[in-house]
Structures are given as structure tokens and as C-alpha cells.
Design an enzyme around this catalytic site. Structure first.
Site, PDB file in Angstrom:
ATOM      1  CG  HIS A   1     -44.225  23.474  42.836  1.00 25.01           C
ATOM      2  ND1 HIS A   1     -44.710  23.005  41.630  1.00 25.01           N
ATOM      3  CD2 HIS A   1     -44.160  22.367  43.650  1.00 25.01           C
ATOM      4  CE1 HIS A   1     -44.917  21.703  41.698  1.00 25.01           C
ATOM      5  NE2 HIS A   1     -44.604  21.296  42.911  1.00 25.01           N
TER       6      HIS A   1
ATOM      7  CG  ASP B   1     -46.640  24.418  39.254  1.00 23.95           C
ATOM      8  OD1 ASP B   1     -47.422  24.001  40.137  1.00 23.95           O
ATOM      9  OD2 ASP B   1     -45.578  23.841  38.972  1.00 23.95           O
TER      10      ASP B   1
ATOM     11  CG  ASN C   1     -45.091  14.681  42.420  1.00 20.37           C
ATOM     12  OD1 ASN C   1     -45.166  13.797  41.561  1.00 20.37           O
ATOM     13  ND2 ASN C   1     -43.941  15.055  42.948  1.00 20.37           N
TER      14      ASN C   1
ATOM     15  CG  ASN D   1     -45.484  15.559  46.643  1.00 24.42           C
ATOM     16  OD1 ASN D   1     -45.584  16.406  45.769  1.00 24.42           O
ATOM     17  ND2 ASN D   1     -44.336  14.953  46.921  1.00 24.42           N
TER      18      ASN D   1
END
Length: 235
Positions: A68, A139, A160, A114
Site C-alpha cells: 500500500h 498502488d 480509499n 484515507n
């Protein structure tokens, strides 16, 4: 009589000179405008343009090197190649590198994934950068590990970070560089997968791709997004 003639001649000459000045004024103004435009163009060439390069990821040692955080990894590689170091600033770690006169402002949001849009929105406004000169490195599960794709916009694809950026900017029409991380996980294992670290074989695969991603970022700034997509997206 002769005095009257001389007086009339002087008046005529003065009138002609005034007319000539009046006719010359627009030409002089046009020349001045052209010179000003040339000076402005020269200044733009010498100072270049600003770009905001956003590497997405999560802060903290527990997230370092995870799938991530590939956006952070690309930003780190680009900064290191230029001998630049990140410093902590509002909503992000920030540094600047130059590419053929252009100024690339690199940020790694410190808001967690987020809420990445807070950092992007703030730094675009602070640096007065247009949205089409903002590139987000993200990613992507839909691409095989190490695959790279640049896009001028599009949906968030369930990411997100991208979703929050789109929400705060009010548009999905911002460039992004998608870095494939594959989807080799069982059903229900997506979260553990994206927050997990690359296996040795995958790490070996992505190493040269980090350098390619840096090349694409420089091309984005120096050659434009269309040329960059044509040159790299089908590789």
C-alpha cells in the site's frame, strides 16, 4: 505676407508631426507589448513550471515497505536520485527536486491513506498549482506486480486514497501513476495483502520499476502526459 506664409508652414509642419506621432503610437505600443511578452516567455523558460507529485501511503514503521506504500517508495526513490531529503510540513513530508528547469514538489501525506485529499488540496492551493500538473502515485490491485500505467483521470477503483482526493478536489480528472501490486490473495484477504510486504521475488521485480516510475514522473513534467503515456504505458 511672407510672415503669414511662414506661420502657415510652421502650423502645417506641427500638424504633420503630431499626425505622425499619433500614427506611430499604436506601432510603439505593439512593439512594447511584444517585448513584454518575450520577456515573460523568457522568464517562464528560466524558472520553469511547478508540479505537485504525490506519493500515497501510510506513515509509521509498521507500514514501511508494504504494498500500500508503493507511492511513498517511488517518492523516496525520486528524492534520493536527486539528493533531496524530506522534511515534515503541514499534512505531509515535503521536498523539491528539479527537472530541466521545472520544479517538482514531492509530498508524502502524513494524514494516513484515507485522508490523503487533505494534503493534496492544501499543497495545490499553497503552491498555486493547477490540477492537471498534479500527479498521484498509487498502488493498484488491477495491475500485475510491477506494471505501470499513467492516466489523466478516472474512477478511484475502490482505492480509499484516490476516493478522498477526488472528494476534496471535487473531480476525478487528475493525473495518476498506477503501480501494479497484483492480487495474489485468497478471498477475504485483500486488507492483509495490501498492508503486507512484498515477497522476495516481487521485491526483486519492483526494484527496476521504481526507477522506471521516476522516469515517467520526469517525463510527465518535461514532455507532458500524452507523450509519457504513449512512451511507457504499453511497455
Amino acid at each position: 505676407m511672407f510672415q503669414l506664409i511662414r506661420c502657415l508652414i510652421r502650423r502645417k509642419t506641427a500638424a504633420e508631426q503630431a499626425a505622425q506621432k499619433e500614427q506611430a503610437a499604436p506601432r510603439e505600443q505593439a512593439v512594447q507589448k511584444e517585448q513584454a511578452a518575450q520577456k515573460e516567455q523568457a522568464a517562464q523558460k528560466s524558472t520553469g513550471m511547478k508540479f505537485l507529485i504525490v506519493g500515497l501511503g501510510n506513515i509509521g514503521a509498521e507500514y514501511e515497505g508494504t504494498r500500500h506504500n508503493i507511492g511513498f517508495m517511488v517518492a523516496d526513490r525520486l528524492a534520493a536520485s536527486a539528493g533531496a531529503a524530506f522534511t515534515s510540513d503541514r499534512y505531509a513530508s515535503v521536498t523539491t527536486v528539479r527537472c530541466k528547469g521545472h520544479q517538482l514538489i514531492l509530498i508524502k501525506p502524513s494524514t494516513y491513506m484515507n485522508l490523503s485529499g487533505k494534503a493534496v488540496h492544501y499543497w495545490l492551493a499553497k503552491e498555486k498549482i493547477d490540477i492537471d500538473r498534479c500527479l498521484v502515485i498509487v498502488d493498484d490491485l488491477a495491475l500485475e506486480t510491477g506494471q505501470l500505467r499513467m492516466k489523466s483521470g478516472g474512477s478511484d477503483g475502490g482505492h480509499n486514497g484516490l476516493a478522498n482526493i477526488a472528494e476534496l478536489l471535487g473531480t476525478t480528472a487528475f493525473p495518476r501513476l498506477r503501480f501494479g501490486i497484483g492480487r495474489n490473495f485468497p478471498r477475504g484477504g485483500q486488507i492483509d495483502y495490501v498492508l503486507g510486504r512484498f515477497e522476495a521475488a516481487d521485491q526483486e521485480l519492483i526494484e527496476p520499476k521504481l526507477d522506471t516510475a521516476c522516469e515517467m514522473i520526469k517525463s510527465f513534467a518535461c514532455a507532458g502526459i500524452e507523450r509519457t503515456m504513449n512512451a511507457y504505458n504499453n511497455k
